[in-house]
Design a protein around this motif. Structure first.
Motif, PDB file in Angstrom:
ATOM      1  N   HIS A 320     -47.770  32.319 -57.124  1.00 49.70           N
ATOM      2  CA  HIS A 320     -48.102  32.035 -58.612  1.00 49.70           C
ATOM      3  C   HIS A 320     -47.177  31.025 -58.996  1.00 49.70           C
ATOM      4  O   HIS A 320     -47.675  30.219 -59.925  1.00 49.70           O
ATOM      5  N   ARG A 321     -45.756  30.997 -58.879  1.00 52.18           N
ATOM      6  CA  ARG A 321     -45.177  29.936 -59.158  1.00 52.18           C
ATOM      7  C   ARG A 321     -45.694  28.588 -58.734  1.00 52.18           C
ATOM      8  O   ARG A 321     -45.625  27.491 -59.441  1.00 52.18           O
ATOM      9  N   ARG A 322     -46.064  28.571 -57.351  1.00 52.00           N
ATOM     10  CA  ARG A 322     -46.394  27.138 -56.893  1.00 52.00           C
ATOM     11  C   ARG A 322     -47.695  26.826 -57.503  1.00 52.00           C
ATOM     12  O   ARG A 322     -47.852  25.462 -57.735  1.00 52.00           O
ATOM     13  N   LEU A 323     -48.545  27.549 -57.724  1.00 53.71           N
ATOM     14  CA  LEU A 323     -49.626  27.309 -58.389  1.00 53.71           C
ATOM     15  C   LEU A 323     -49.420  26.774 -60.119  1.00 53.71           C
ATOM     16  O   LEU A 323     -50.235  25.919 -60.398  1.00 53.71           O
ATOM     17  N   GLN A 324     -48.587  27.339 -60.650  1.00 55.99           N
ATOM     18  CA  GLN A 324     -48.132  27.137 -61.905  1.00 55.99           C
ATOM     19  C   GLN A 324     -47.428  25.645 -61.866  1.00 55.99           C
ATOM     20  O   GLN A 324     -47.960  24.675 -62.836  1.00 55.99           O
ATOM     21  N   LEU A 325     -46.838  25.221 -60.866  1.00 52.79           N
ATOM     22  CA  LEU A 325     -46.086  24.037 -60.843  1.00 52.79           C
ATOM     23  C   LEU A 325     -47.184  23.083 -60.362  1.00 52.79           C
ATOM     24  O   LEU A 325     -47.172  21.785 -60.766  1.00 52.79           O
ATOM     25  N   THR A 326     -48.177  23.237 -59.698  1.00 53.09           N
ATOM     26  CA  THR A 326     -49.262  22.364 -59.369  1.00 53.09           C
ATOM     27  C   THR A 326     -50.088  21.859 -60.675  1.00 53.09           C
ATOM     28  O   THR A 326     -50.687  21.036 -60.941  1.00 53.09           O
ATOM     29  N   ASP A 327     -50.266  23.137 -61.209  1.00 46.74           N
ATOM     30  CA  ASP A 327     -50.898  22.676 -62.705  1.00 46.74           C
ATOM     31  C   ASP A 327     -50.197  22.017 -63.599  1.00 46.74           C
ATOM     32  O   ASP A 327     -50.719  20.913 -64.227  1.00 46.74           O
ATOM     33  N   GLU A 328     -48.972  21.993 -63.468  1.00 45.19           N
ATOM     34  CA  GLU A 328     -47.964  21.087 -64.395  1.00 45.19           C
ATOM     35  C   GLU A 328     -47.861  19.633 -63.863  1.00 45.19           C
ATOM     36  O   GLU A 328     -47.892  18.697 -64.880  1.00 45.19           O
ATOM     37  N   ARG A 329     -48.142  19.344 -62.717  1.00 52.63           N
ATOM     38  CA  ARG A 329     -48.317  18.001 -62.063  1.00 52.63           C
ATOM     39  C   ARG A 329     -49.514  17.416 -62.061  1.00 52.63           C
ATOM     40  O   ARG A 329     -49.548  16.307 -61.465  1.00 52.63           O
ATOM     41  N   CYS A 330     -50.692  18.049 -62.493  1.00 54.93           N
ATOM     42  CA  CYS A 330     -51.940  17.438 -62.604  1.00 54.93           C
ATOM     43  C   CYS A 330     -52.267  17.405 -63.947  1.00 54.93           C
ATOM     44  O   CYS A 330     -51.731  18.176 -64.872  1.00 54.93           O
ATOM     45  N   GLY A 331     -53.331  16.524 -64.386  1.00 46.29           N
ATOM     46  CA  GLY A 331     -53.803  16.380 -65.601  1.00 46.29           C
ATOM     47  C   GLY A 331     -55.356  15.905 -65.612  1.00 46.29           C
ATOM     48  O   GLY A 331     -55.623  15.311 -64.653  1.00 46.29           O
ATOM     49  N   ILE A 332     -55.863  16.046 -66.817  1.00 44.41           N
ATOM     50  CA  ILE A 332     -57.347  15.512 -67.049  1.00 44.41           C
ATOM     51  C   ILE A 332     -57.440  15.219 -68.309  1.00 44.41           C
ATOM     52  O   ILE A 332     -57.297  16.187 -69.220  1.00 44.41           O
ATOM     53  N   HIS A 333     -58.308  14.213 -68.776  1.00 48.31           N
ATOM     54  CA  HIS A 333     -58.539  14.150 -70.170  1.00 48.31           C
ATOM     55  C   HIS A 333     -60.183  14.155 -70.281  1.00 48.31           C
ATOM     56  O   HIS A 333     -60.851  13.667 -69.336  1.00 48.31           O
TER      57      HIS A 333
END
Length: 345
Positions: A320-333
């Motif tokens: 869960h922590r690693r998925l959260q970190l992955t979310d924080e390091r990617c983005g989309i507009h």
């Protein structure tokens, strides 16, 4: 050695007919139909006394409203024969029932609606966590549970699956109720061989069947099982299809999880970026690209997913922590759709 199997929902009936025609191992066409037709599934489960949801086949919105009163509480409306949570919605009021009926009746996904049995089901709402039980059926009365998949669902009234987690030491693997419900459900629909994907809700009254699938689970669940346990579900399914004994001994003991990124707004994708590389990040893949138009929940389907990430870890919390970190390091507009209003004087 020769065998026939499929991982595609729309082909399970064809595969069953072919195995019967050529006298190969596999479930019967009757079993395949019972899995694709959710009304038939509920009918067979009820006749066998398998814990499930009260369910009725309804032909129009007025009848759906009448049954919602009979069910006396929140209800769920769904297409009779689709997949991927397409057209599945919770409803709490008569107007919501009517809206949900229309959504279920008109739902479409990957062409499955072309071969689907027509109709809409209205069912009692089952509260509690949702799981899938990845079952290896070795005979009429022999079911081996290879893994338990914990599901992460999006906000209701939809039931979009936004993630899954498999833990090799999940305590639910040893839960006798889950095993008994899976076994009796598979016996009720006549399953005799293969890898089956059985979905349940863990209610206060015990496990209740959501649906049964005569195929491997989707959403890369077999990959999660392999990462977490070492068990190769596609290979197990292939072994059963050719009549050989599968390898059912785990060779790993960790956790693996997947998360799907859905759009926050409906509109057109303009830019995207990702900035993470780690040994525990098994997969990161964009499933949308600039220029794509995507729908935000509750109108989204799995075709509106933007990206997926697969991670591994020693335990579920680490994943869960690693998925959260992955979310924080990617983005989309996403450029939102322009909503226009008219003022009539």
């Amino acid at each position: 050695m020769v065998g026939i199997l499929t991982y595609c929902e729309g082909h399970v009936e064809l595969a069953a007919h072919l195995t019967r025609q050529f006298s190969l191992p596999g479930n019967t066409p009757t079993t395949a139909v019972a899995c694709r037709d959710k009304h038939l599934t509920r009918t067979l489960l009820a006749a066998a006394g398998v814990p499930s949801a009260r369910s009725y086949l309804v032909r129009n919105a007025d009848t759906a409203v009448e049954y919602s009163v009979l069910l006396d509480g929140p209800v769920v409306l769904k297409p009779r024969s689709l997949a991927g949570s397409a057209g599945v919605h919770r409803a709490d009021t008569p107007q919501q029932v009517r809206n949900a009926f229309a959504a279920a009746r008109n739902a479409a996904l990957l062409g499955l609606e072309k071969s689907a049995a027509p109709g809409v089901l209205i069912e009692e709402y089952l509260d509690g966590p949702e799981i899938s039980v990845e079952c290896v059926v070795l005979g009429d009365a022999t079911v081996h549970i290879a893994a338990i998949t914990r599901k992460v669902l999006g906000d209701e009234p939809g039931f979009q699956e936004v993630g899954h987690l498999v833990d090799a030491t999940d305590p639910l693997l040893a839960d006798p109720q889950i095993h008994d419900v899976a076994l009796t459900a598979l016996n009720a629909i006549g399953a005799t061989t293969g890898v089956m994907h059985v979905e349940m809700r863990l209610t206060r009254r015990g496990p209740r069947i959501i649906e049964i699938n005569a195929r491997l689970g989707g959403d890369l669940i077999p990959h999660l099982v392999h990462l977490a346990t070492g068990l190769n579900l596609p290979q197990i399914a292939a072994d059963l299809a050719v009549g050989t004994d599968p390898e059912l001994t785990p060779t790993r003991s960790q956790s693996a999880a997947i998360r799907f990124l859905y759009p926050a707004v409906t509109g057109r994708v303009t830019t995207m970026y990702a900035g993470l590389s780690a040994s525990w990040l098994d997969t990161f893949e964009w499933t949308a690209e600039p220029g794509d138009h995507v729908n935000a929940p509750p109108h989204a389907t799995l075709l509106d997913r933007l990206a997926l990430a697969v991670v591994t870890g020693a335990d579920p919390d680490t994943c869960h922590r690693r998925l959260q970190l992955t979310d924080e390091r990617c983005g989309i507009h996403i450029q939102p759709d322009i909503v226009t209003t008219a003022c009539v004087v």
